[in-house]
Design a protein around this motif. Structure first.
Motif, PDB file in Angstrom:
ATOM      1  N   ALA A  58       2.446   4.494  14.339  1.00  0.00           N
ATOM      2  CA  ALA A  58       1.337   3.937  13.553  1.00  0.00           C
ATOM      3  C   ALA A  58       1.729   2.594  12.950  1.00  0.00           C
ATOM      4  O   ALA A  58       0.960   1.632  12.999  1.00  0.00           O
ATOM      5  CB  ALA A  58       0.911   4.917  12.460  1.00  0.00           C
ATOM      6  N   ALA A  59       2.930   2.501  12.403  1.00  0.00           N
ATOM      7  CA  ALA A  59       3.398   1.234  11.834  1.00  0.00           C
ATOM      8  C   ALA A  59       3.533   0.175  12.919  1.00  0.00           C
ATOM      9  O   ALA A  59       3.131  -0.973  12.747  1.00  0.00           O
ATOM     10  CB  ALA A  59       4.729   1.431  11.114  1.00  0.00           C
ATOM     11  N   HIS A  60       4.061   0.578  14.059  1.00  0.00           N
ATOM     12  CA  HIS A  60       4.285  -0.377  15.144  1.00  0.00           C
ATOM     13  C   HIS A  60       3.011  -0.711  15.912  1.00  0.00           C
ATOM     14  O   HIS A  60       2.999  -1.665  16.684  1.00  0.00           O
ATOM     15  CB  HIS A  60       5.386   0.130  16.065  1.00  0.00           C
ATOM     16  CG  HIS A  60       6.742   0.040  15.429  1.00  0.00           C
ATOM     17  ND1 HIS A  60       7.853   0.609  15.986  1.00  0.00           N
ATOM     18  CD2 HIS A  60       7.160  -0.561  14.284  1.00  0.00           C
ATOM     19  CE1 HIS A  60       8.900   0.374  15.213  1.00  0.00           C
ATOM     20  NE2 HIS A  60       8.498  -0.331  14.171  1.00  0.00           N
ATOM     21  N   ASP A  61       1.933   0.027  15.683  1.00  0.00           N
ATOM     22  CA  ASP A  61       0.639  -0.360  16.259  1.00  0.00           C
ATOM     23  C   ASP A  61       0.187  -1.708  15.702  1.00  0.00           C
ATOM     24  O   ASP A  61      -0.464  -2.483  16.397  1.00  0.00           O
ATOM     25  CB  ASP A  61      -0.448   0.681  15.952  1.00  0.00           C
ATOM     26  CG  ASP A  61      -0.390   1.892  16.858  1.00  0.00           C
ATOM     27  OD1 ASP A  61       0.319   1.836  17.894  1.00  0.00           O
ATOM     28  OD2 ASP A  61      -1.047   2.886  16.529  1.00  0.00           O
ATOM     29  N   LEU A  62       0.529  -1.967  14.446  1.00  0.00           N
ATOM     30  CA  LEU A  62       0.157  -3.247  13.832  1.00  0.00           C
ATOM     31  C   LEU A  62       1.148  -4.353  14.184  1.00  0.00           C
ATOM     32  O   LEU A  62       0.747  -5.463  14.494  1.00  0.00           O
ATOM     33  CB  LEU A  62       0.068  -3.110  12.314  1.00  0.00           C
ATOM     34  CG  LEU A  62      -1.131  -2.357  11.783  1.00  0.00           C
ATOM     35  CD1 LEU A  62      -1.114  -2.325  10.263  1.00  0.00           C
ATOM     36  CD2 LEU A  62      -2.420  -2.971  12.275  1.00  0.00           C
ATOM     37  N   SER A 107      -0.848   7.534   6.519  1.00  0.00           N
ATOM     38  CA  SER A 107      -1.781   7.309   5.412  1.00  0.00           C
ATOM     39  C   SER A 107      -1.646   5.903   4.848  1.00  0.00           C
ATOM     40  O   SER A 107      -2.648   5.238   4.568  1.00  0.00           O
ATOM     41  CB  SER A 107      -1.542   8.319   4.285  1.00  0.00           C
ATOM     42  OG  SER A 107      -1.792   9.630   4.718  1.00  0.00           O
ATOM     43  N   ALA A 108      -0.416   5.429   4.677  1.00  0.00           N
ATOM     44  CA  ALA A 108      -0.197   4.084   4.147  1.00  0.00           C
ATOM     45  C   ALA A 108      -0.684   3.020   5.128  1.00  0.00           C
ATOM     46  O   ALA A 108      -1.293   2.024   4.719  1.00  0.00           O
ATOM     47  CB  ALA A 108       1.279   3.880   3.822  1.00  0.00           C
ATOM     48  N   VAL A 109      -0.447   3.236   6.414  1.00  0.00           N
ATOM     49  CA  VAL A 109      -0.934   2.298   7.438  1.00  0.00           C
ATOM     50  C   VAL A 109      -2.456   2.279   7.425  1.00  0.00           C
ATOM     51  O   VAL A 109      -3.078   1.212   7.471  1.00  0.00           O
ATOM     52  CB  VAL A 109      -0.376   2.644   8.835  1.00  0.00           C
ATOM     53  CG1 VAL A 109      -1.091   1.851   9.927  1.00  0.00           C
ATOM     54  CG2 VAL A 109       1.128   2.387   8.890  1.00  0.00           C
ATOM     55  N   ALA A 110      -3.072   3.449   7.331  1.00  0.00           N
ATOM     56  CA  ALA A 110      -4.537   3.520   7.293  1.00  0.00           C
ATOM     57  C   ALA A 110      -5.082   2.781   6.072  1.00  0.00           C
ATOM     58  O   ALA A 110      -6.079   2.057   6.170  1.00  0.00           O
ATOM     59  CB  ALA A 110      -4.998   4.979   7.281  1.00  0.00           C
ATOM     60  N   ALA A 111      -4.430   2.913   4.920  1.00  0.00           N
ATOM     61  CA  ALA A 111      -4.869   2.201   3.716  1.00  0.00           C
ATOM     62  C   ALA A 111      -4.765   0.688   3.921  1.00  0.00           C
ATOM     63  O   ALA A 111      -5.673  -0.057   3.543  1.00  0.00           O
ATOM     64  CB  ALA A 111      -4.040   2.632   2.514  1.00  0.00           C
ATOM     65  N   ALA A 112      -3.692   0.252   4.550  1.00  0.00           N
ATOM     66  CA  ALA A 112      -3.509  -1.179   4.802  1.00  0.00           C
ATOM     67  C   ALA A 112      -4.574  -1.709   5.761  1.00  0.00           C
ATOM     68  O   ALA A 112      -5.203  -2.734   5.503  1.00  0.00           O
ATOM     69  CB  ALA A 112      -2.109  -1.436   5.361  1.00  0.00           C
ATOM     70  N   TYR A 135       0.873  -1.179   0.000  1.00  0.00           N
ATOM     71  CA  TYR A 135       0.000   0.000   0.000  1.00  0.00           C
ATOM     72  C   TYR A 135       0.904   1.221   0.000  1.00  0.00           C
ATOM     73  O   TYR A 135       1.854   1.289   0.781  1.00  0.00           O
ATOM     74  CB  TYR A 135      -0.887   0.027   1.259  1.00  0.00           C
ATOM     75  CG  TYR A 135      -1.652  -1.258   1.451  1.00  0.00           C
ATOM     76  CD1 TYR A 135      -2.932  -1.407   0.919  1.00  0.00           C
ATOM     77  CD2 TYR A 135      -1.082  -2.328   2.133  1.00  0.00           C
ATOM     78  CE1 TYR A 135      -3.628  -2.597   1.077  1.00  0.00           C
ATOM     79  CE2 TYR A 135      -1.776  -3.523   2.285  1.00  0.00           C
ATOM     80  CZ  TYR A 135      -3.042  -3.646   1.758  1.00  0.00           C
ATOM     81  OH  TYR A 135      -3.726  -4.835   1.908  1.00  0.00           O
ATOM     82  N   ALA A 136       0.608   2.180  -0.855  1.00  0.00           N
ATOM     83  CA  ALA A 136       1.407   3.403  -0.940  1.00  0.00           C
ATOM     84  C   ALA A 136       0.520   4.609  -0.694  1.00  0.00           C
ATOM     85  O   ALA A 136      -0.681   4.590  -0.997  1.00  0.00           O
ATOM     86  CB  ALA A 136       2.064   3.505  -2.310  1.00  0.00           C
ATOM     87  N   ALA A 137       1.110   5.649  -0.144  1.00  0.00           N
ATOM     88  CA  ALA A 137       0.354   6.874   0.156  1.00  0.00           C
ATOM     89  C   ALA A 137       1.335   8.038   0.291  1.00  0.00           C
ATOM     90  O   ALA A 137       2.550   7.846   0.344  1.00  0.00           O
ATOM     91  CB  ALA A 137      -0.449   6.704   1.438  1.00  0.00           C
ATOM     92  N   THR A 138       0.765   9.222   0.356  1.00  0.00           N
ATOM     93  CA  THR A 138       1.570  10.426   0.570  1.00  0.00           C
ATOM     94  C   THR A 138       1.008  11.217   1.747  1.00  0.00           C
ATOM     95  O   THR A 138      -0.025  10.870   2.312  1.00  0.00           O
ATOM     96  CB  THR A 138       1.556  11.331  -0.682  1.00  0.00           C
ATOM     97  OG1 THR A 138       0.212  11.736  -0.951  1.00  0.00           O
ATOM     98  CG2 THR A 138       2.143  10.626  -1.888  1.00  0.00           C
ATOM     99  N   SER A 197      -7.950  -2.057   4.346  1.00  0.00           N
ATOM    100  CA  SER A 197      -8.033  -3.165   3.393  1.00  0.00           C
ATOM    101  C   SER A 197      -7.942  -4.522   4.082  1.00  0.00           C
ATOM    102  O   SER A 197      -7.903  -5.547   3.413  1.00  0.00           O
ATOM    103  CB  SER A 197      -6.919  -3.041   2.353  1.00  0.00           C
ATOM    104  OG  SER A 197      -7.113  -1.881   1.578  1.00  0.00           O
ATOM    105  N   GLY A 198      -7.882  -4.507   5.412  1.00  0.00           N
ATOM    106  CA  GLY A 198      -7.894  -5.754   6.162  1.00  0.00           C
ATOM    107  C   GLY A 198      -6.557  -6.263   6.639  1.00  0.00           C
ATOM    108  O   GLY A 198      -6.482  -7.365   7.193  1.00  0.00           O
ATOM    109  N   ALA A 199      -5.486  -5.516   6.456  1.00  0.00           N
ATOM    110  CA  ALA A 199      -4.173  -5.964   6.921  1.00  0.00           C
ATOM    111  C   ALA A 199      -4.179  -6.103   8.441  1.00  0.00           C
ATOM    112  O   ALA A 199      -4.688  -5.245   9.149  1.00  0.00           O
ATOM    113  CB  ALA A 199      -3.089  -4.981   6.498  1.00  0.00           C
TER     114      ALA A 199
END
Length: 121
Positions: A96-100, A64-69, A47-50, A72-74
């Protein structure tokens, strides 16, 4: 608040990590944004974002990229890349990345796509 320590980037990224750096770089260039980011989930999807800067919504590219993932069910992330001119990645972006996934790799790259540093978990 956990501290995120950036380490030196490896001389060469593996192919999958290089791919997300390329996606982040392309997104940033296409939108003329301050930052571009891409993430790879635990199923290998990307997933890519800006950066999002609206009057009522502000997100870093990685948020934004984490939110898109997530939308989408990641359920987890293997790695993330941020292309930026900044000397470090914003703490909230890394969080945000490490929340997942607490130990997901976060790569900081410059506008040329050259890895400048990495944060591991």
């Amino acid at each position: 608040m956990a501290e995120h320590v950036e380490q030196a980037a490896p001389q060469e990224l593996d192919a999958e990590d290089a791919k997300i750096v390329t996606l982040a770089r392309s997104s940033r260039a296409r939108n003329g944004a301050a930052e571009g980011a891409a993430v790879r989930d635990t199923d290998g999807r990307t997933y890519a974002a800006t950066t999002v800067e609206l009057p009522s919504l502000r997100l870093t590219a990685l948020q934004s990229a984490v939110a898109a993932a997530v939308s989408s069910g990641a359920e987890g992330l293997e790695a993330a890349a941020v292309v930026t001119d900044a000397a470090e990645i914003d703490h909230d972006s890394i969080a945000a990345a490490h929340d997942l996934t607490k130990n997901s790799l976060v790569i900081r790259a410059n506008a040329k796509g050259e890895a400048q540093g990495v944060i591991k978990g």
